[in-house]
Design a protein around this motif. Sequence first.
Motif, short mmCIF file in Angstrom:
data_model
loop_
_atom_site.label_atom_id
_atom_site.label_comp_id
_atom_site.label_asym_id
_atom_site.label_seq_id
_atom_site.Cartn_x
_atom_site.Cartn_y
_atom_site.Cartn_z
N HIS A 11 17.76 20.95 22.30
CA HIS A 11 18.04 21.69 21.08
C HIS A 11 16.74 21.79 20.26
O HIS A 11 16.26 20.77 19.75
CB HIS A 11 19.13 20.98 20.25
N PRO A 12 16.16 22.98 20.14
CA PRO A 12 14.84 23.14 19.50
C PRO A 12 14.78 22.54 18.09
O PRO A 12 13.77 21.91 17.74
CB PRO A 12 14.64 24.66 19.46
N PHE A 27 4.27 7.61 13.45
CA PHE A 27 4.51 7.23 14.83
C PHE A 27 3.63 8.06 15.77
O PHE A 27 3.28 9.20 15.46
CB PHE A 27 5.98 7.41 15.19
N ASN A 28 3.30 7.48 16.91
CA ASN A 28 2.35 8.08 17.85
C ASN A 28 3.08 8.92 18.90
O ASN A 28 3.40 8.44 19.99
CB ASN A 28 1.53 6.97 18.51
N ILE A 29 3.36 10.18 18.57
CA ILE A 29 4.06 11.09 19.48
C ILE A 29 3.04 11.73 20.42
O ILE A 29 2.18 12.49 19.99
CB ILE A 29 4.83 12.18 18.71
N VAL A 30 3.14 11.41 21.71
CA VAL A 30 2.13 11.90 22.67
C VAL A 30 2.62 13.10 23.48
O VAL A 30 1.83 13.71 24.20
CB VAL A 30 1.69 10.77 23.62
N GLY A 31 3.90 13.43 23.38
CA GLY A 31 4.41 14.58 24.12
C GLY A 31 5.86 14.86 23.80
O GLY A 31 6.58 13.99 23.32
N SER A 32 6.28 16.10 24.06
CA SER A 32 7.68 16.47 23.84
C SER A 32 8.10 17.44 24.92
O SER A 32 7.27 18.15 25.52
CB SER A 32 7.88 17.08 22.45
N ALA A 33 9.41 17.48 25.18
CA ALA A 33 9.94 18.35 26.24
C ALA A 33 11.31 18.84 25.85
O ALA A 33 12.02 18.21 25.07
CB ALA A 33 10.00 17.59 27.56
N ALA A 34 11.69 20.00 26.44
CA ALA A 34 12.97 20.62 26.11
C ALA A 34 13.97 20.55 27.27
O ALA A 34 15.06 21.12 27.18
CB ALA A 34 12.76 22.08 25.71
N ASP A 35 13.61 19.87 28.36
CA ASP A 35 14.56 19.69 29.46
C ASP A 35 14.21 18.40 30.19
O ASP A 35 13.13 17.82 30.02
CB ASP A 35 14.52 20.88 30.42
N GLY A 36 15.14 17.96 31.02
CA GLY A 36 15.00 16.67 31.67
C GLY A 36 13.86 16.57 32.66
O GLY A 36 13.16 15.55 32.71
N PRO A 58 19.45 19.95 30.37
CA PRO A 58 19.45 20.64 31.68
C PRO A 58 18.45 20.01 32.63
O PRO A 58 17.47 19.40 32.22
CB PRO A 58 19.04 22.07 31.31
N HIS A 59 18.74 20.15 33.92
CA HIS A 59 17.89 19.71 35.03
C HIS A 59 17.93 18.20 35.25
O HIS A 59 18.04 17.76 36.39
CB HIS A 59 16.44 20.19 34.87
N LYS A 60 17.79 17.41 34.20
CA LYS A 60 17.98 15.97 34.30
C LYS A 60 18.53 15.49 32.96
O LYS A 60 18.01 15.84 31.91
CB LYS A 60 16.66 15.24 34.57
N THR A 61 19.59 14.68 33.01
CA THR A 61 20.10 14.11 31.77
C THR A 61 19.25 12.90 31.38
O THR A 61 18.48 12.37 32.20
CB THR A 61 21.56 13.67 31.94
N GLY A 62 19.44 12.46 30.16
CA GLY A 62 18.74 11.26 29.74
C GLY A 62 19.08 10.06 30.61
O GLY A 62 18.22 9.23 30.92
N LEU A 63 20.34 9.96 31.04
CA LEU A 63 20.75 8.87 31.92
C LEU A 63 20.09 8.97 33.29
O LEU A 63 19.68 7.96 33.87
CB LEU A 63 22.27 8.87 32.07
#
Length: 210
Positions: A11-12, A27-36, A58-63
């Motif tokens: 969710h953007p 906080f040290n955010i080094v990357g972000s992604a919109a799908d698994g 999509p593609h991979k869930t957090g689990l």
Amino acid sequence: MNASIVIADDHPLMLRGLTDFLTSKGFNIVGSAADGNSAYNLIVKLKPEIAILDIRMPHKTGLEIAEACKKNNLLTKIILITFDKEEELYDKAKAFNVYGYILKEFAIEEIETCIKSVANNTPYFSEEIASYLEASNLDHKPNNLDLLTKSELKIVKLISENKTSHDIADELSISVRTVDKHRSNIVAKLVLDNKPTSLSIWAGLNKRHL
């Protein structure tokens, strides 16, 4: 806060909002992604200390990402954020060594505390999800509480409040080594496994009985 963090959410607005909020807090955010898939590839490439993942992507869930990290011995600590209160998902999170589990509606209120706890190797599970599962499935006092000494019960109660071993040692005026010995004895008496999250989850779910 120096721990490196990757964030993933399909969710953007949630992704941007959480990233901006944590960046503004230092906080040290080094990357972000919109799908698994992208999130998992970032974890493999950047090896962040913490990954904050939407449980459904999509593609991979957090689990599924947590499962892959466990299978491939990746040391990134996983924090899952979700709208779901399903016991099955919660149990899978435990099985995959997830370190944090918070509900999206409380994410902004809890995420800082959760990250700091996880960075200190102390699992953090939203009190709201623990309370929900407790009300649904754990209405009776667990019999194995009777196996614990007064000192062990006191320590379990503090664990249920997301206290670290150092916090507990300071509060009870004992050594960290003594706290860790108590924790080992408690795990053995309750017949829990030795995963870092197991005792914290058990304590959270049984908090009102302590």
